[in-house]
Design an enzyme around this catalytic site. Structure first.
Site, short mmCIF file in Angstrom:
data_model
loop_
_atom_site.label_atom_id
_atom_site.label_comp_id
_atom_site.label_asym_id
_atom_site.label_seq_id
_atom_site.Cartn_x
_atom_site.Cartn_y
_atom_site.Cartn_z
N ASP A 106 0.85 -1.19 0.00
CA ASP A 106 0.00 0.00 0.00
C ASP A 106 0.88 1.24 0.00
O ASP A 106 1.02 1.95 1.01
CB ASP A 106 -0.93 -0.03 1.21
CG ASP A 106 -1.81 -1.27 1.21
OD1 ASP A 106 -2.26 -1.68 0.13
OD2 ASP A 106 -2.03 -1.84 2.30
N LYS B 181 0.19 -8.25 -1.56
CA LYS B 181 -1.13 -7.76 -1.95
C LYS B 181 -0.98 -6.46 -2.71
O LYS B 181 -0.25 -5.55 -2.30
CB LYS B 181 -2.00 -7.50 -0.71
CG LYS B 181 -3.37 -6.91 -1.04
CD LYS B 181 -4.18 -6.62 0.21
CE LYS B 181 -3.75 -5.36 0.92
NZ LYS B 181 -4.18 -4.12 0.19
N ASP C 70 -6.19 -7.29 -4.85
CA ASP C 70 -7.29 -6.85 -3.99
C ASP C 70 -8.14 -5.81 -4.72
O ASP C 70 -8.03 -4.61 -4.47
CB ASP C 70 -6.72 -6.27 -2.69
CG ASP C 70 -7.80 -6.04 -1.65
OD1 ASP C 70 -8.90 -6.60 -1.79
OD2 ASP C 70 -7.54 -5.29 -0.69
N LYS D 180 -11.68 -6.17 -5.07
CA LYS D 180 -13.04 -6.12 -4.52
C LYS D 180 -14.07 -5.89 -5.63
O LYS D 180 -14.87 -4.95 -5.60
CB LYS D 180 -13.14 -5.04 -3.45
CG LYS D 180 -12.21 -5.27 -2.26
CD LYS D 180 -12.42 -4.19 -1.20
CE LYS D 180 -11.51 -4.40 0.00
NZ LYS D 180 -10.09 -4.13 -0.32
N ASP E 239 -19.99 -5.89 -9.91
CA ASP E 239 -20.58 -5.31 -11.11
C ASP E 239 -21.61 -6.31 -11.63
O ASP E 239 -21.89 -7.32 -10.98
CB ASP E 239 -19.50 -5.03 -12.16
CG ASP E 239 -19.83 -3.82 -13.03
OD1 ASP E 239 -20.97 -3.77 -13.53
OD2 ASP E 239 -18.97 -2.94 -13.21
N HIS F 239 -21.85 -10.41 -16.16
CA HIS F 239 -21.02 -10.54 -17.37
C HIS F 239 -19.71 -9.78 -17.21
O HIS F 239 -18.63 -10.30 -17.56
CB HIS F 239 -21.79 -10.03 -18.59
CG HIS F 239 -21.00 -10.09 -19.87
ND1 HIS F 239 -20.83 -11.25 -20.58
CD2 HIS F 239 -20.33 -9.12 -20.55
CE1 HIS F 239 -20.10 -11.01 -21.65
NE2 HIS F 239 -19.79 -9.71 -21.66
N THR G 22 -12.70 -4.42 7.54
CA THR G 22 -12.22 -4.32 8.92
C THR G 22 -12.16 -2.88 9.42
O THR G 22 -11.92 -2.65 10.60
CB THR G 22 -10.83 -4.97 9.07
OG1 THR G 22 -9.95 -4.44 8.09
CG2 THR G 22 -10.94 -6.48 8.91
N GLN H 138 -8.11 1.01 11.16
CA GLN H 138 -8.73 -0.30 11.39
C GLN H 138 -9.45 -0.30 12.74
O GLN H 138 -8.95 0.23 13.73
CB GLN H 138 -7.65 -1.40 11.40
CG GLN H 138 -6.85 -1.49 10.10
CD GLN H 138 -7.64 -2.12 8.97
OE1 GLN H 138 -8.79 -2.48 9.13
NE2 GLN H 138 -7.02 -2.26 7.83
N ARG I 34 0.75 -1.49 6.60
CA ARG I 34 1.53 -0.41 7.20
C ARG I 34 2.54 -0.84 8.27
O ARG I 34 3.64 -0.27 8.32
CB ARG I 34 0.58 0.65 7.77
CG ARG I 34 0.08 1.62 6.72
CD ARG I 34 -1.10 2.43 7.19
NE ARG I 34 -2.31 1.61 7.26
CZ ARG I 34 -3.52 2.11 7.49
NH1 ARG I 34 -3.68 3.39 7.69
NH2 ARG I 34 -4.57 1.30 7.54
#
Length: 232
Positions: free
Chosen positions: A15, A37, A64, A66, A69, A72, A119, A189, A210
């Site tokens: 990140d 990730k 990641d 997520k 939609d 299709h 989270t 978090q 982090r």
């Protein structure tokens, strides 16, 4: 458990704001970490090509995204992600979305993960989003739906892992973000757990961002977290 096994269960969240910083983090973690990730921040800064590069070099990649939609669109996206050589991919745990993704990934080694409740969300956040369930109940409902859809795993907080395991059994992946070493800052978090407690609760993989990538010594931070995991 064996050290190498724990190494495969630690996923470092890249990140960071730039490809240059991500490349630096991977160099510093080489030999300690082999699973990364890549989320929105890095994906939109050249991270998708970097994900392919890391995967071709023998690393595992948790993409990641997520996804959520129409069926299709999700299916066609999953088909291309399979071709990228990714190890894991997240989708929001909507039944139709999960079923479309499972069909698109059928026959591949891509592990599809159902995101239950982020989270960073607590009970009031879930209420504000219009759900009638508290976070714990919503996580368990979505875990059951993911199991029935044929998903490869669940993303939930470590606080829900034990209950999720009772629903999905021992074989599905249970991936837990919101992992914070003892005494560290929780940041944004809200539902967090230490690495050792998460492993004891039944998490198959821990996502740590982090506490590693923002550390002065990333390598030492990763090794310390692995040590915590091994102590479980």
């Amino acid at each position: 458990m064996q050290a190498d096994t724990m190494r495969e269960r630690l996923i470092v969240g890249l990140d960071v704001p730039s490809l240059k910083e991500a490349e630096k983090a991977v160099r510093e973690l080489d030999g300690v970490v082999s699973f990364y990730k890549i989320g929105y921040q890095l994906a939109f800064a050249g991270g998708l090509d970097f994900a392919r590069e890391l995967a071709s070099g023998g690393n595992k990649i948790f993409l990641d995204m997520k996804l959520l939609d129409i069926d299709h669109t999700v299916a066609k996206g999953v088909e291309n992600i399979v071709k990228m050589g990714m190890t894991m991919l997240t989708l929001h745990a909507y039944p139709k979305t999960m079923r479309a993704a499972v069909e698109a990934a059928r026959g591949s080694e891509l592990c599809l993960l159902a995101v239950t409740v982020l989270t960073s969300m607590d009970e009031q956040d879930v209420i504000d989003a219009g759900y009638e369930y508290d976070p714990h109940t919503l996580v368990l409902r979505r875990a059951e739906q993911a199991l029935h859809a044929g998903m490869g795993g669940i993303v939930c907080s470590a606080a829900e892992t034990e209950a999720v395991r009772r629903i999905v059994g021992p074989d599905m992946a249970v991936v837990t973000p919101g992992i914070r070493p003892a005494g560290s800052d929780h940041g944004d978090q809200k539902r967090v757990m230490t690495p050792a407690d998460a492993i004891r609760s039944g998490s198959s993989h821990l996502v740590v961002g982090r506490p590693i990538v923002a550390a002065a010594d990333r390598r030492a931070a990763a090794e310390a977290i692995l040590d915590e995991m091994r102590s479980a």
